[in-house]
Structure formats: C-alpha cells, structure tokens
Design a protein around this motif. Structure first.
Motif, PDB file in Angstrom:
ATOM      1  N   ALA A 193       1.647   1.983  -3.602  1.00  0.00           N
ATOM      2  CA  ALA A 193       0.595   1.790  -4.395  1.00  0.00           C
ATOM      3  C   ALA A 193       0.540   2.740  -5.694  1.00  0.00           C
ATOM      4  CB  ALA A 193      -0.751   1.625  -3.876  1.00  0.00           C
ATOM      5  N   ARG A 227      -2.950  -6.376  -4.068  1.00  0.00           N
ATOM      6  CA  ARG A 227      -2.794  -5.485  -2.937  1.00  0.00           C
ATOM      7  C   ARG A 227      -4.056  -5.247  -2.134  1.00  0.00           C
ATOM      8  NH1 ARG A 227      -2.167  -0.850  -5.830  1.00  0.00           N
ATOM      9  NH2 ARG A 227       0.217  -1.664  -6.419  1.00  0.00           N
ATOM     10  N   MET A 280       0.806  -1.154  -0.052  1.00  0.00           N
ATOM     11  CA  MET A 280       0.014   0.084  -0.013  1.00  0.00           C
ATOM     12  C   MET A 280       0.755   1.214   0.009  1.00  0.00           C
ATOM     13  SD  MET A 280      -3.239   0.316  -0.036  1.00  0.00           S
ATOM     14  CE  MET A 280      -4.272   1.489  -0.212  1.00  0.00           C
TER      15      MET A 280
END
Lengths: 168, 318
Positions: free
Chosen positions: B210, B286, B207
């Motif tokens: 990302a 993710r 994250m």
C-alpha cells in the motif's frame, strides 16, 4: 554408483550441512532460511526414492506454510538484521543430547523395521498418490485418525488461549 | 528413453513464453487501465501505440545503479528477487496448453504446481526482512499474514477440482472437464481466483504494498534490475494464475476444433482471465487488513468447504 545414488548422497549432505547451520547460525532469520534449504533437500531425497507425492506435499506444507509461519513469528517478535551475540542457549548440551537420542531411536527403529527392505524405484507406482492414499486409509488408518484428533486438540487449545483475554 | 531434443524444444518454448507473456500482460495493463480511466497510456516508445514501452523500461532498469542499503543483510537482500521470480518459471513447465502440450508430464502435477507456487512468497518475506527498513518489515508482515490466510482456500479449491476429475494431473483434469463444471465448480472457481489474486498481492489485495501507508512494502529499498525482477514476478504470477484458472476450471484446451487449435484456446482463455485480473485492479479500491482477513476466514473458507461437500455429493451420487 548410479546417478541416483550420487544425487541422493549430495542431497543428503546438503540437508545435513544446512541442518547444522540451522542450529549454529548467529541470526534467527538465517536459521529459518537454512531450514528452507534443509526441508527442500529432504523433498529432493523423497523424489529420488520415488515418493513423488510426498515430496510435493513436503514442499507445500513445510516450505510454503510452516517456514512462512516461522518467519512471520520471528518478524513479529524480534528479528534484527546482523548477528546477535546472545543466541547460544544455556541448555545447549541438554538439547544436543535430546537431539542425538531422538536421532538414535529413529535410526535404530527404521533399521530394525525396514533394514532389509529393497524397493524397486523404477516401477513408478510405489510412491504415487494412489498407493500412498490406499496405504494411509487402509493399514494405517488408526494412526491417521489419532493424529487428526491431536490436531483437533491443538486447534481447541489455540482457541482457548486466544480467547482467555476476553473473559478477564 | 527420453527424447532429449523434444524435451529441450519444450523447455525452450516455456522459457520464451516466460519472457514474452508477462510483458504482454504488462502492456495490456498499461493500455487497458489507461482506456478505462479515459487516458491513452504510453504512445511513443516503438511507434505503434507505445508497444515497446516495457522494453524501454527494462533497458532503463538495467542502466540504474543497484543500491544495497548499508544496514541491509546483503546476501539475503540480493537473493530475494530470484526466490520470488524463479518458482513461476518452474510452474510454467507443468502447465498443459494442449493434450500433449506440457513441457513435463508429472503424475501429480497439480500438487507440484501448488507446492512450487507457495515457495515464491519467501522472496517477499526475505526482501521485507533483509532491507532493514520499518516499512519493508511491515510490508513483509502483511505479506505473511495474507498468505497464511489465503493459502488454505486456494489449495482446497484446487482439491475440489481434483476430486471432481479423479486425477491429480493437470492434463487429466482438463481431459475430464465438461461444460457442466462451470456451474458445479463455480464456487471453487471464484474462491481459487480470489485467493490467487490475494497470493499475488494484486489489487484489491495489495495491502502489503500500500503506497499511501508503507511506500512499496517489502520492495521499498530495491532499485534497478532487482526491482524489475520483482515487477516481472508480479506479471509472471498473473500469467500463472490465469493459466491455472484456465486449466482447472475453464477446460483448458477444450473448445471447437480442439484437436488442431487446443493451444489457441488455452492461450485465449488465459488472456481473458488476465484481462479480468487487470479489470479488477481498476474497478475496486484496496481492502483494509481486517477486511482481508474477514473475507478469507468468514467468506472464502466456508464457501470452499461447502463446495467440497457439493463435489463429494456429485462424485459419489452421480
């Protein structure tokens, strides 16, 4: 002077100098980063005093967790790059007096309590995990338990504060 | 007195391992990912199946201009890659690959390793803040939030093994290991590996970088050699996490003919765990920020506390 003493003085000067920079730096994030240097130098001092376990706990807790939390909070609130002019607080004299008084109390009580004590740092078993554990959970267990209750109180306080919004 | 030649030799081996193993993992990632996705990956650099691709990448990175944004905090910006990379080099010094095979024998090497590893994240935070870019700052925030959540289960899982072995030294832990631990310490192994992945910001815990939302998180503004150092830190992190998982949970050098081939067992197990890290990147999408926090606080922390209870019962009762 032996090598250990020279290193100890250098690390002490490093801790002191960076601590001053923590207080006077004009950028909040720089203050937090200088704090990393201060705490790291202190960990080095612990190592030289044969307190090996304590030194790595210092790095793990203070550098790895407390400073990260500090930086997190700074980034969440306000942390512009570059210098900020209005960082100097109006209670700086009061703060300096408090800091000096706290340092005085600590120095006097340590000198009175342990002033004449000499440790053999070559013997190797005074600062390892086993010695620290048996002291902590033997003669100092009361203080340890009181501290854990304090932490519990802080934990409950944090939960109460963060849940207040929902009740309103 | 310390044998200086022996020490210098051991530190030299650690340095070589630090320079070579992350590149091997990187190349493995190129090829394994490619074949899992029905591609072939790099094929030309160096001739045989593109083995020199990462060397070529390194040369390219060195040639690129080292840009520092005008609004950035120059000194912090320039220091950040070193802060991110160096802890992994220092950690390698304490990892034993054979009964007498650590470059430095510390009494509390487990704590040493955990402590030094936790410093590396400061590099990402420094990068995120000093770039003076909103995407970098958001990435830095995500790094900090993720680390604060996953540090606790990570350390507690390691504590469980230390309790089981009755030792804080990595050498002592491997010496005390026996195959029964694979079952007894299984929850701790899972927690350690998952939390370690999250600390390295590897997929599915990426994250903070990302690309669909915040470009490349804290590293967005970096170019040239400093960017390469961050990439190297990621692969060095995989090597360190894999070797720590090996040493703590998989018995390190233990295996058939461990007297002669102990170091080979350590390297083999490390390679298998590294492959698993890459496999997970290909296999899972993710995770969202709230899923990350839920997994840490509602999944891993209770699980590792449960493991601590089991370990205590095992140590006291058996």
């Amino acid at each position: 002077m032996t090598l250990v003493e020279v290193l100890f003085v250098l690390l002490g000067a490093m801790a002191l100098g960076s601590a001053v920079l923590v207080a006077v730096s004009n950028n909040l994030v720089h203050c937090a980063l200088w704090l990393v240097v201060t705490l790291g130098a202190l960990a080095g001092c612990y190592l030289l005093l044969a307190a090996e376990f304590l030194a790595w706990v210092q790095v793990l807790i203070y550098l790895g967790a407390v400073v990260v939390l500090l930086l997190f909070a700074l980034m969440l609130t306000r942390a512009p790059t570059g210098t900020v002019a209005d960082l100097t607080s109006s209670n700086r004299i009061l703060a300096a007096l408090t800091a000096a008084a706290a340092a005085g109390v600590l120095i006097v009580s340590f000198a009175a309590g342990f002033g004449g004590t000499r440790i053999q740092i070559d013997s190797g078993d005074i600062g390892n995990a086993e010695a620290l554990g048996s002291t902590l959970f033997g003669s100092w267990v009361l203080g340890f338990e009181v501290l854990s209750v304090l932490l519990l109180a802080a934990l409950i306080g944090a939960i109460v504060l963060s849940r207040r919004q929902e009740r309103d | 007195m310390i044998d200086w030649w022996d020490l210098a030799l051991r530190l030299g081996i650690v340095l070589v391992a630090f320079l070579v193993l992350p590149l091997l993992v990187g190349q493995l990632e190129h090829k394994a990912m490619a074949h899992m996705q029905a591609r072939v990956g790099p094929m030309y650099a160096g001739g045989f199946h593109g083995w020199a691709q990462l060397v070529a990448d390194g040369v390219k990175f060195v040639q690129k201009e080292d840009v520092v944004p005008a609004a950035a905090d120059r000194s912090v910006f320039k220091l950040a890659p070193a802060v991110a990379l160096l802890p992994y080099l220092v950690v390698l010094v304490a990892i034993p690959i054979a009964p007498d095979g650590a470059a430095s024998s510390l009494d509390v090497s487990l704590f040493f390793v955990l402590a030094v590893m936790s410093v590396g994240v400061l590099g990402s935070l420094m990068a995120g803040w000093s770039s003076a870019n909103k995407y970098s700052l958001l990435g830095g925030l995500r790094v900090a939030a993720q680390l604060v959540s996953y540090e606790l289960p990570f350390v507690l899982a390691a504590v469980s093994v230390a309790m089981a072995a009755g030792s804080l030294s990595l050498t002592g832990i491997v010496a005390a290991w026996n195959p029964w631990w694979l079952l007894w310490q299984l929850p701790a192994m899972v927690v350690f590996f998952v939390a370690g992945l999250a600390e390295l910001q590897r997929p599915p815990f990426d994250m903070p970088v990302a690309d669909a939302e915040i470009i490349f998180g804290p590293y967005t503004e970096y170019t040239g050699i400093r960017f390469a150092l961050f990439l190297l830190a990621e692969y060095a992190g995989i090597v360190v996490l894999a070797s720590l998982t090996t040493v703590l949970f998989l018995g390190g050098w233990q295996g058939p003919w461990s007297d002669q081939l102990g170091w080979l067992w350590t390297l083999l197990k490390t390679a298998v765990v590294s492959f698993l890290v890459i496999w997970l990147r290909v296999a899972y999408p993710r995770m969202r920020e709230d899923q990350l926090q839920t997994l840490a606080w509602k999944g891993l922390v209770p699980l590792v506390l449960f493991q601590l209870v089991i370990t205590t019962v095992g140590v006291v009762a058996l």
